[in-house]
Design an enzyme around this catalytic site. Structure first.
Site, PDB file in Angstrom:
ATOM      1  N   SER A 199       0.797  -1.216   0.000  1.00 11.93           N
ATOM      2  CA  SER A 199       0.000   0.000   0.000  1.00 11.93           C
ATOM      3  C   SER A 199       0.836   1.274   0.000  1.00 11.93           C
ATOM      4  CB  SER A 199      -0.952   0.019   1.196  1.00 11.93           C
ATOM      5  OG  SER A 199      -1.950  -0.946   1.034  1.00 11.93           O
ATOM      6  N   HIS A 251       0.949   4.383   4.419  1.00 15.84           N
ATOM      7  CA  HIS A 251       0.215   5.102   3.381  1.00 15.84           C
ATOM      8  C   HIS A 251       0.732   6.526   3.246  1.00 15.84           C
ATOM      9  CE1 HIS A 251      -3.476   2.299   4.266  1.00 15.84           C
ATOM     10  NE2 HIS A 251      -2.435   1.653   3.771  1.00 15.84           N
TER      11      HIS A 251
END
Length: 396
Positions: A199, A251
């Site tokens: 991610s 992230h």
């Protein structure tokens, strides 16, 4: 999404507005660009004539990375061999490819111990075990079927469009460096559990799409609509990261790295310069009949320099702090809210864990009171914070 010990998934498709010059004309002097990354239609800029100012690349790296992630997941499941090490395996008829019990891993995947063996991000091993390679290997591992399906779908939707526009080298660079940036920021703030997932790299691609839109602003039509759409999707994905067990620091680190890197590697020539260059290839063109414009404007150059400097400084400072064993939470009391916000529906704190510790010279010994596990660490003068983090890892 990048996961802490267990992992989650869920990404969103992006659609951005087409660029200037998309209306057809009888004249060949007005190129017709393709939509930006993530939109519908073919890649690259197509024109009626002999030249193609913006070349469309054939994507192969993103599909190859997708296959590599899937193959590594299968290898991880083979090594995990749930029937040999656990009871209550899910889908047991798959043999050694069956999944860990859902109470241990609800995403249908291997155990945390297997992920750690395969190269998951373990801060203690990175800092004190000199295993810095885990900062890269962790982005190729996934916690389960749900996790890898969500991330690979996102990679294909976003990555193929970017590779068609900018080629495999630039997209690969953004992916790897963003993944590293996500791992470093995660390691600075989340030191009590392992972490795996792509991610950080995927958010880097989103960040690069945003900076590409800003730095190539002059060649886009419907600029505000494209910008607002992309920002909405980014904010929505980051908001999901405040749920428990989601590593939002990965992230954020990946997004910031990709955003800055996009200004450096995804820069486009001005549309006017491309049009004039195209004129050179047309029959009957007389050299000197038009003076070419500057390839890039001043704003693009400024953003390139500022982004490159910030990227180098940021990575240097973060790496130094990480390998000195700094815990970011000790210097930022509110930063943990960036990864998890407690509500009446859930808590960000895991069940309390307790360990019996003893220090014998350079050797630290811990015994988890909850599961009876014991482990020795080579760690002279261990601090309370370090012991607490090691105890959490031992008991989970």
């Amino acid at each position: 999404m990048t996961t802490q010990a267990r992992g989650r998934g869920g990404e969103v498709e992006i659609k951005v507005q087409p660029r200037v010059g998309e209306t057809s004309s009888a004249s060949a002097s007005a190129p017709s660009p393709a939509p930006s990354p993530g939109g519908a239609g073919g890649g690259g800029m197509a024109i009626r004539g002999r030249a193609r100012p913006y070349k469309s690349h054939s994507p192969w790296l993103v599909p190859a990375m997708t296959v590599a992630n899937v193959v590594l997941f299968l290898i991880t499941m083979y090594i995990n061999d749930c029937p040999k090490h656990s009871t209550g395996c899910v889908v047991r008829f798959l043999g050694r490819f069956s999944f860990q019990p859902t109470k241990e891993n609800p995403l249908l995947g291997p155990s945390s111990a297997t992920l750690d063996k395969m190269g998951a991000l373990d801060v203690n091993k990175v800092v004190h075990g000199h295993q810095g390679w885990r900062l890269i290997t962790c982005i190729w591992l996934h916690a389960g079927v749900v996790h890898i399906l969500a991330n690979m779908l996102c990679l294909l939707l976003i990555g193929i469009r970017l590779e068609q526009e900018f080629g495999f080298l630039k997209v690969g660079m953004v992916y790897i460096i963003s993944g590293l940036g996500g791992s470093v920021l995660s390691a600075l703030f989340i030191q009590s559990s392992i972490s795996v997932g792509a991610s950080g790299a995927l958010f880097g691609l989103l960040g690069a799409m945003l900076s590409e839109l800003l730095t190539n602003w002059t060649i886009y039509a419907n600029k505000c609509a494209a910008l607002l759409t992309l920002i909405f999707v980014i904010v929505l994905n980051l908001a999901i990261g405040i749920l428990p067990h989601v590593d939002n620091f990965a992230h954020l680190g990946g997004f910031i790295s990709g955003f800055l890197l996009g200004f450096v590697v995804l820069i486009r020539p001005q549309f006017g310069w491309v049009s004039q260059r195209y004129q050179y290839t047309r029959p009957g063109y007389l050299p000197g009949s038009a003076s070419p414009k500057s390839k890039h404007n001043a704003c693009q150059y400024i953003l390139w320099i500022v982004a490159a400097v910030l990227l180098i400084i940021g990575f240097t400072v973060a790496m130094v702090l990480l390998f000195r064993g700094v815990n970011g939470n000790d210097h930022c009391s509110w930063c943990h809210y960036l990864s998890c916000v407690p509500t009446s529906k859930w808590s960000c704190n895991s069940n309390p864990v307790y360990c019996e510790s003893s220090q014998d010279g350079d050797m630290l010994s811990l015994i988890c009171q909850g599961n009876g596990r014991a482990r020795n660490y080579t760690m002279p003068n261990a601090t309370d914070s370090q012991i607490r983090d090691l105890c959490t890892q031992l008991c989970t």
